[in-house]
Design a protein around this motif. Structure first.
Motif, PDB file in Angstrom:
ATOM      1  N   HIS A   1       0.852  -1.180   0.000  1.00 54.12           N
ATOM      2  CA  HIS A   1       0.000   0.000   0.000  1.00 54.12           C
ATOM      3  C   HIS A   1       0.892   1.236   0.000  1.00 54.12           C
ATOM      4  N   PRO A   2       0.551   2.269  -0.783  1.00 53.51           N
ATOM      5  CA  PRO A   2       1.411   3.464  -0.833  1.00 53.51           C
ATOM      6  C   PRO A   2       1.687   4.067   0.539  1.00 53.51           C
ATOM      7  N   ALA A   3       0.751   3.926   1.491  1.00 50.43           N
ATOM      8  CA  ALA A   3       0.926   4.536   2.801  1.00 50.43           C
ATOM      9  C   ALA A   3       1.652   3.621   3.778  1.00 50.43           C
ATOM     10  N   ALA A   4       1.929   2.387   3.367  1.00 46.31           N
ATOM     11  CA  ALA A   4       2.554   1.444   4.281  1.00 46.31           C
ATOM     12  C   ALA A   4       3.989   1.848   4.594  1.00 46.31           C
ATOM     13  N   ILE A   5       4.389   1.665   5.838  1.00 44.10           N
ATOM     14  CA  ILE A   5       5.752   1.942   6.278  1.00 44.10           C
ATOM     15  C   ILE A   5       6.440   0.609   6.549  1.00 44.10           C
TER      16      ILE A   5
ATOM     17  N   LEU B   1      13.509  -9.146  11.408  1.00 45.94           N
ATOM     18  CA  LEU B   1      12.103  -9.449  11.155  1.00 45.94           C
ATOM     19  C   LEU B   1      11.493  -8.184  10.572  1.00 45.94           C
ATOM     20  N   SER B   2      11.077  -8.270   9.314  1.00 45.64           N
ATOM     21  CA  SER B   2      10.548  -7.120   8.593  1.00 45.64           C
ATOM     22  C   SER B   2       9.021  -7.135   8.632  1.00 45.64           C
ATOM     23  N   TYR B   3       8.427  -5.945   8.624  1.00 44.66           N
ATOM     24  CA  TYR B   3       6.962  -5.880   8.644  1.00 44.66           C
ATOM     25  C   TYR B   3       6.487  -4.611   7.941  1.00 44.66           C
ATOM     26  N   LEU B   4       5.245  -4.654   7.465  1.00 43.34           N
ATOM     27  CA  LEU B   4       4.579  -3.488   6.894  1.00 43.34           C
ATOM     28  C   LEU B   4       3.531  -3.002   7.880  1.00 43.34           C
ATOM     29  N   ASP B   5       3.550  -1.710   8.155  1.00 45.96           N
ATOM     30  CA  ASP B   5       2.555  -1.089   9.023  1.00 45.96           C
ATOM     31  C   ASP B   5       1.754  -0.123   8.155  1.00 45.96           C
ATOM     32  N   PHE B   6       0.474  -0.427   7.960  1.00 43.00           N
ATOM     33  CA  PHE B   6      -0.365   0.379   7.086  1.00 43.00           C
ATOM     34  C   PHE B   6      -0.921   1.612   7.786  1.00 43.00           C
TER      35      PHE B   6
ATOM     36  N   LEU C   1      -0.999 -12.521   9.282  1.00 40.59           N
ATOM     37  CA  LEU C   1       0.088 -13.486   9.103  1.00 40.59           C
ATOM     38  C   LEU C   1      -0.128 -14.288   7.823  1.00 40.59           C
ATOM     39  N   HIS C   2       0.793 -14.161   6.892  1.00 43.57           N
ATOM     40  CA  HIS C   2       0.680 -14.829   5.591  1.00 43.57           C
ATOM     41  C   HIS C   2       1.008 -16.308   5.706  1.00 43.57           C
ATOM     42  N   GLY C   3       0.826 -17.018   4.615  1.00 40.18           N
ATOM     43  CA  GLY C   3       1.144 -18.431   4.560  1.00 40.18           C
ATOM     44  C   GLY C   3       2.505 -18.696   3.954  1.00 40.18           C
ATOM     45  N   HIS C   4       2.837 -19.962   3.821  1.00 37.69           N
ATOM     46  CA  HIS C   4       4.113 -20.351   3.222  1.00 37.69           C
ATOM     47  C   HIS C   4       4.281 -19.759   1.825  1.00 37.69           C
ATOM     48  N   LEU C   5       5.507 -19.374   1.515  1.00 39.81           N
ATOM     49  CA  LEU C   5       5.936 -18.853   0.209  1.00 39.81           C
ATOM     50  C   LEU C   5       5.387 -17.464  -0.074  1.00 39.81           C
ATOM     51  N   SER C   6       4.686 -16.867   0.858  1.00 37.11           N
ATOM     52  CA  SER C   6       4.103 -15.547   0.656  1.00 37.11           C
ATOM     53  C   SER C   6       4.853 -14.519   1.506  1.00 37.11           C
ATOM     54  N   GLU C   7       4.261 -13.338   1.699  1.00 39.19           N
ATOM     55  CA  GLU C   7       4.866 -12.296   2.520  1.00 39.19           C
ATOM     56  C   GLU C   7       3.807 -11.279   2.918  1.00 39.19           C
ATOM     57  N   GLY C   8       4.175 -10.381   3.810  1.00 41.68           N
ATOM     58  CA  GLY C   8       3.205  -9.447   4.369  1.00 41.68           C
ATOM     59  C   GLY C   8       2.501  -8.588   3.345  1.00 41.68           C
TER      60      GLY C   8
ATOM     61  N   ASP D   1      11.394 -10.028   3.197  1.00 44.32           N
ATOM     62  CA  ASP D   1      12.555  -9.257   3.631  1.00 44.32           C
ATOM     63  C   ASP D   1      13.046  -9.652   5.014  1.00 44.32           C
ATOM     64  N   SER D   2      12.427 -10.645   5.636  1.00 44.83           N
ATOM     65  CA  SER D   2      12.899 -11.127   6.930  1.00 44.83           C
ATOM     66  C   SER D   2      14.013 -12.154   6.739  1.00 44.83           C
ATOM     67  N   GLY D   3      14.872 -12.254   7.737  1.00 47.72           N
ATOM     68  CA  GLY D   3      16.016 -13.141   7.633  1.00 47.72           C
ATOM     69  C   GLY D   3      15.670 -14.605   7.814  1.00 47.72           C
ATOM     70  N   ARG D   4      16.541 -15.450   7.308  1.00 46.90           N
ATOM     71  CA  ARG D   4      16.403 -16.880   7.523  1.00 46.90           C
ATOM     72  C   ARG D   4      16.630 -17.202   8.991  1.00 46.90           C
ATOM     73  N   ALA D   5      15.961 -18.229   9.481  1.00 48.11           N
ATOM     74  CA  ALA D   5      16.062 -18.605  10.883  1.00 48.11           C
ATOM     75  C   ALA D   5      16.804 -19.925  11.026  1.00 48.11           C
ATOM     76  N   ALA D   6      17.293 -20.170  12.241  1.00 48.75           N
ATOM     77  CA  ALA D   6      17.971 -21.434  12.507  1.00 48.75           C
ATOM     78  C   ALA D   6      16.976 -22.584  12.546  1.00 48.75           C
ATOM     79  N   ASP D   7      15.717 -22.273  12.864  1.00 47.31           N
ATOM     80  CA  ASP D   7      14.695 -23.320  12.888  1.00 47.31           C
ATOM     81  C   ASP D   7      13.348 -22.723  12.505  1.00 47.31           C
ATOM     82  N   TYR D   8      12.430 -23.599  12.132  1.00 45.57           N
ATOM     83  CA  TYR D   8      11.084 -23.188  11.733  1.00 45.57           C
ATOM     84  C   TYR D   8      10.044 -23.931  12.573  1.00 45.57           C
ATOM     85  N   SER D   9      10.376 -24.065  13.846  1.00 46.12           N
ATOM     86  CA  SER D   9       9.500 -24.761  14.781  1.00 46.12           C
ATOM     87  C   SER D   9       8.270 -23.922  15.076  1.00 46.12           C
ATOM     88  N   ARG D  10       7.274 -24.565  15.625  1.00 43.87           N
ATOM     89  CA  ARG D  10       6.070 -23.870  16.055  1.00 43.87           C
ATOM     90  C   ARG D  10       6.420 -22.771  17.060  1.00 43.87           C
TER      91      ARG D  10
END
Length: 272
Positions: free
Chosen positions: A13-17, A28-33, A43-50, A76-85
Motif C-alpha cells: 500500500h502506498p501509505a505502508a511503512i 524481522l521485517s513488517y509493513l505497518d499500514f 500473518l501470511h502463509g508459506h511462500l508468501s509475505e506481508g 525481507d525477513s532473515g532466515r532462521a535457525a529453525d522453523y518450529s512452532r
C-alpha cells in the motif's frame, strides 16, 4: 500448507511503512499500514509475505490498523535457525512487544492461521479475536510433503530468468517478488529447503491449541480448500464462538477471492 500469492496482491500500500526489528541478529521485517485504529496483525502463509495483505488493507476503515510481518524466512525477513512452532510464535510476541501492542486481532492464512490460533492458545490475554483462513486443526499426518518440488530449485542465480525457469509453472506467482542481491545476482524471497522443513513442522494434530482460546473467531474456508468438510464441522462444534464462512474459492482465498475475503473479514470485524 501452500500459500503462494499472485503478483497483483504483492505491491505494498502506498501509505505502508516498512519497519524492522532485530531478533538476536536476525531481521524481522513488517509493513505497518498506519492509522490510530485498533490493530490487526495479519500473518501470511508459506511462500508468501506481508505485502500480500495490501489489497485488504486498502479496504479497511480508519478504525483498523493493519500490520503484516514477513514471517521468518520469508520476504525481507532473515532466515532462521529453525522453523518450529515455538519459533514462529516467539516472533509474533516479539513483534507485538516491539510495537507496544497489548491486544490485537490476529488474522492468518494457512501457516499464518495455525500460528495465529496457537499464539492465542498460549497468550489469550493478547488476542481479542481470530480470523482463521484455511488453517486446519489437524493436517499432514499422512502423505508426502507438498513442497518436495522445491528441493531441486536454486535459491540464487546470476540472472533473474534462471530462477523463474527453475520455478516452472509456478513462475508467474513469483515474477514480481524476486530479490536482487547487492552483487547483482538474484534470489528467491524464501529458501526452498527452509520452506520444506517449515511445512513438515506445521503438520500435526493441533486440536488442543484450536480449542484452547475462547475469543470470537471467524473460520473462513474454500469450497476447494484443504480442510475436509467433517473437520470444519468439528472445528466449529468444538470451539464455541467460532463462525464458519464458506467461500467459493481454492486454498488461496485472500488472493484468488480478494473481494469476498475482504467483505467477510470486515463483516466479522464489524461484529466485534
Amino acid at each position: 500448507m501452500n500459500s503462494t500469492a499472485p503478483n497483483s496482491a504483492t505491491a505494498p500500500h502506498p501509505a505502508a511503512i516498512r519497519g524492522r526489528l532485530d531478533l538476536d541478529g536476525r531481521p524481522l521485517s513488517y509493513l505497518d499500514f498506519g492509522g490510530a485504529g485498533s490493530p490487526i496483525v495479519a500473518l501470511h502463509g508459506h511462500l508468501s509475505e506481508g505485502s500480500s495483505f495490501a489489497p485488504f488493507a486498502r479496504t479497511l476503515e480508519p478504525k483498523w490498523r493493519l500490520i503484516a510481518p514477513d514471517q521468518r524466512g520469508h520476504g525481507d525477513s532473515g532466515r532462521a535457525a529453525d522453523y518450529s512452532r515455538e519459533g514462529y510464535l516467539a516472533d509474533i510476541e516479539a513483534l507485538l512487544d516491539h510495537l507496544a501492542l497489548d491486544r490485537v486481532v490476529l488474522l492468518g492464512h494457512s501457516l499464518g492461521a495455525v500460528n495465529a490460533y496457537q499464539f492465542a492458545a498460549r497468550h489469550p490475554q493478547r488476542v481479542t479475536a481470530l480470523i482463521n483462513v484455511e488453517g486446519a486443526a489437524c493436517l499432514g499426518l499422512q502423505g508426502p510433503n507438498p513442497f518436495a518440488f522445491l528441493l531441486g530449485q536454486p535459491y540464487e542465480a546470476t540472472r533473474r530468468e534462471q530462477l523463474l525457469t527453475g520455478m516452472g509453472p509456478a513462475a508467474p506467482y513469483f515474477a514480481d517478488r524476486l530479490r536482487q542481491n547487492p552483487d547483482g545476482t538474484w534470489r528467491l524471497p524464501f529458501h526452498p529447503q527452509d520452506m520444506y522443513h517449515s511445512e513438515d513442522l506445521v503438520h500435526g494434530d493441533h486440536w488442543a491449541d484450536w480449542t484452547a482460546s475462547d475469543c470470537p473467531a471467524l473460520l473462513m474456508h474454500g469450497t476447494r480448500g484443504i480442510i475436509p468438510a467433517e473437520q470444519i464441522e468439528a472445528m466449529v462444534r468444538r470451539r464455541p464462538g467460532t463462525v464458519p464462512i464458506e467461500i467459493d474459492a481454492d486454498h488461496l482465498i485472500p488472493t484468488t477471492a480478494p473481494d469476498t475475503f475482504a467483505t467477510e473479514a470486515k463483516r466479522f470485524l464489524a461484529s466485534l
